[in-house]
Write an enzyme that holds these catalytic residues in place. Structure first.
Site, PDB file in Angstrom:
ATOM      1  N   ASP A  16      49.912  45.524  41.147  1.00 30.21           N
ATOM      2  CA  ASP A  16      49.249  45.044  42.362  1.00 30.21           C
ATOM      3  C   ASP A  16      48.505  46.154  43.110  1.00 30.21           C
ATOM      4  O   ASP A  16      48.918  47.314  43.078  1.00 30.21           O
ATOM      5  CB  ASP A  16      50.318  44.435  43.288  1.00 30.21           C
ATOM      6  CG  ASP A  16      49.708  43.587  44.378  1.00 30.21           C
ATOM      7  OD1 ASP A  16      48.526  43.217  44.276  1.00 30.21           O
ATOM      8  OD2 ASP A  16      50.418  43.302  45.354  1.00 30.21           O
ATOM      9  N   ASN A  64      45.873  32.964  39.459  1.00 30.48           N
ATOM     10  CA  ASN A  64      44.701  33.851  39.577  1.00 30.48           C
ATOM     11  C   ASN A  64      43.358  33.162  39.314  1.00 30.48           C
ATOM     12  O   ASN A  64      42.310  33.694  39.670  1.00 30.48           O
ATOM     13  CB  ASN A  64      44.835  35.078  38.663  1.00 30.48           C
ATOM     14  CG  ASN A  64      45.808  36.115  39.172  1.00 30.48           C
ATOM     15  OD1 ASN A  64      46.414  36.853  38.389  1.00 30.48           O
ATOM     16  ND2 ASN A  64      45.990  36.199  40.491  1.00 30.48           N
TER      17      ASN A  64
HETATM   18  C1  FPP Z   1      46.582  42.438  41.342  1.00 29.01           C
HETATM   19  O1  FPP Z   1      45.811  43.226  42.226  1.00 29.01           O
HETATM   20  C2  FPP Z   1      46.070  42.568  39.985  1.00 29.01           C
HETATM   21  C3  FPP Z   1      45.625  41.552  39.197  1.00 29.01           C
HETATM   22  C4  FPP Z   1      45.598  40.151  39.650  1.00 29.01           C
HETATM   23  C5  FPP Z   1      45.071  41.805  37.842  1.00 29.01           C
HETATM   24  C6  FPP Z   1      45.776  42.827  37.022  1.00 29.01           C
HETATM   25  C7  FPP Z   1      44.846  43.250  35.969  1.00 29.01           C
HETATM   26  C8  FPP Z   1      44.689  44.506  35.507  1.00 29.01           C
HETATM   27  C9  FPP Z   1      45.536  45.644  35.917  1.00 29.01           C
HETATM   28  C10 FPP Z   1      43.578  44.826  34.554  1.00 29.01           C
HETATM   29  C11 FPP Z   1      43.619  44.134  33.234  1.00 29.01           C
HETATM   30  C12 FPP Z   1      44.680  44.617  32.375  1.00 29.01           C
HETATM   31  C13 FPP Z   1      44.600  44.658  31.025  1.00 29.01           C
HETATM   32  C14 FPP Z   1      45.839  44.743  30.225  1.00 29.01           C
HETATM   33  C15 FPP Z   1      43.342  44.638  30.296  1.00 29.01           C
HETATM   34  P1  FPP Z   1      44.999  42.521  43.384  1.00 29.01           P
HETATM   35  O2  FPP Z   1      43.637  42.241  42.880  1.00 29.01           O
HETATM   36  O3  FPP Z   1      45.749  41.326  43.862  1.00 29.01           O
HETATM   37  O4  FPP Z   1      44.957  43.638  44.467  1.00 29.01           O
HETATM   38  P2  FPP Z   1      44.913  43.445  46.044  1.00 29.01           P
HETATM   39  O5  FPP Z   1      46.237  42.833  46.429  1.00 29.01           O
HETATM   40  O6  FPP Z   1      44.747  44.829  46.550  1.00 29.01           O
HETATM   41  O7  FPP Z   1      43.741  42.555  46.342  1.00 29.01           O
END
Ligand code: FPP
Length: 236
Positions: A16, A64
């Site tokens: 996250d 998501n």
């Molecule tokens: C949460 O951060 C993250 C996600 C919903 C996506 C996770 C994906 C990756 C780390 C990249 C892809 C991975 C691979 C294996 C190719 P957020 O966007 O909710 O962050 P925020 O809370 O700061 O908005």
């Protein structure tokens, strides 16, 4: 450093903070995911060398899809890139699996995931589970349906449904429950991640780091914290 015999067998990570990481730098959110994918590569490789047996990362949840289309697209593109480069990691000896409802993905991605799963199935290093279009409740519904079909077919009596049988019917039914869940970025939630498997998990929430900045040192910090906890599993 925590000795191997005291390591958790199964670690889950909620990656996250990608969006905030990008925002702080005045970058589009997708750049945060790109940096997050890099952090993921480093941590997966390190965790395997360090001797963890199972690592599950939350890549994309069933919720998501509600994000803007270009962000969803960017995350799925990062996933495709990763799938395309997995071949280069053969010598890492990692067993790769995908947890989630994969039926929604394009046939080419599904074929690629299946190919990777089959090709890496005999590897003897860490098992890396990528949770994609994954939701803990969805997973339990999926297990319930599988069991209901067996009851309907007369193969199973309702009284024979036990906790162990539900566990066996989850996406990775042969893996141990998760021992430690790590969530960086200051959010104190499980967000529908491994909700059945985390019944007795320890949680380490790390306020001071966003996922793209997460390093092996942060993982070590979480492992040290885990080792300090006294797990009683409901006993005394
Ligand atoms: C949460 O951060 C993250 C996600 C919903 C996506 C996770 C994906 C990756 C780390 C990249 C892809 C991975 C691979 C294996 C190719 P957020 O966007 O909710 O962050 P925020 O809370 O700061 O908005």
């Amino acid at each position: 450093m925590v000795e191997r015999q005291f390591l958790p067998a199964h670690v889950g990570i909620i990656m996250d903070g990608n969006g905030r990481w990008a925002k702080r730098r005045g970058l589009p959110r997708k750049m945060g995911h790109k940096a997050g994918a890099e952090a993921f590569r480093t941590i997966a490789r390190y965790a395997n060398r360090r001797g963890l047996r199972f690592l599950t990362v939350y890549v994309f949840s069933t919720e998501n899809w509600k994000r803007p289309e270009d962000e969803v697209h960017a995350i799925l593109k990062l996933l495709r890139n990763y799938l395309d480069e997995v071949d280069q990691y053969r010598d890492e000896n990692i067993r790769i699996r995908f947890l989630g409802d994969l039926s929604v993905f394009d046939p080419d991605i599904r074929e690629k995931m299946e190919e990777i799963r089959v090709e890496s199935a005999h590897n003897t290093g860490m098992t890396l589970n990528l949770a994609i279009n994954y939701g803990g409740r969805d997973e339990i519904v999926h297990a319930a349906r599988r069991l209901a079909k067996r009851v309907q077919a007369g193969e199973l009596a309702p009284e024979e449904i036990t906790e162990a049988l539900v566990s066996e019917n989850l996406y990775a039914g042969d893996e141990p429950d998760v021992d430690l869940i790590i969530r960086p970025s200051g959010e104190y939630r499980l967000s529908n991640f491994l909700i059945w498997q985390s019944a007795y998990a320890e949680y380490v929430f790390m306020d001071e780091v966003l996922w793209p900045d997460f390093t092996p040192d942060h993982l070590e910090e979480a492992l040290t914290e885990y080792q300090k906890r006294n797990r009683r599993f409901g006993g005394i």
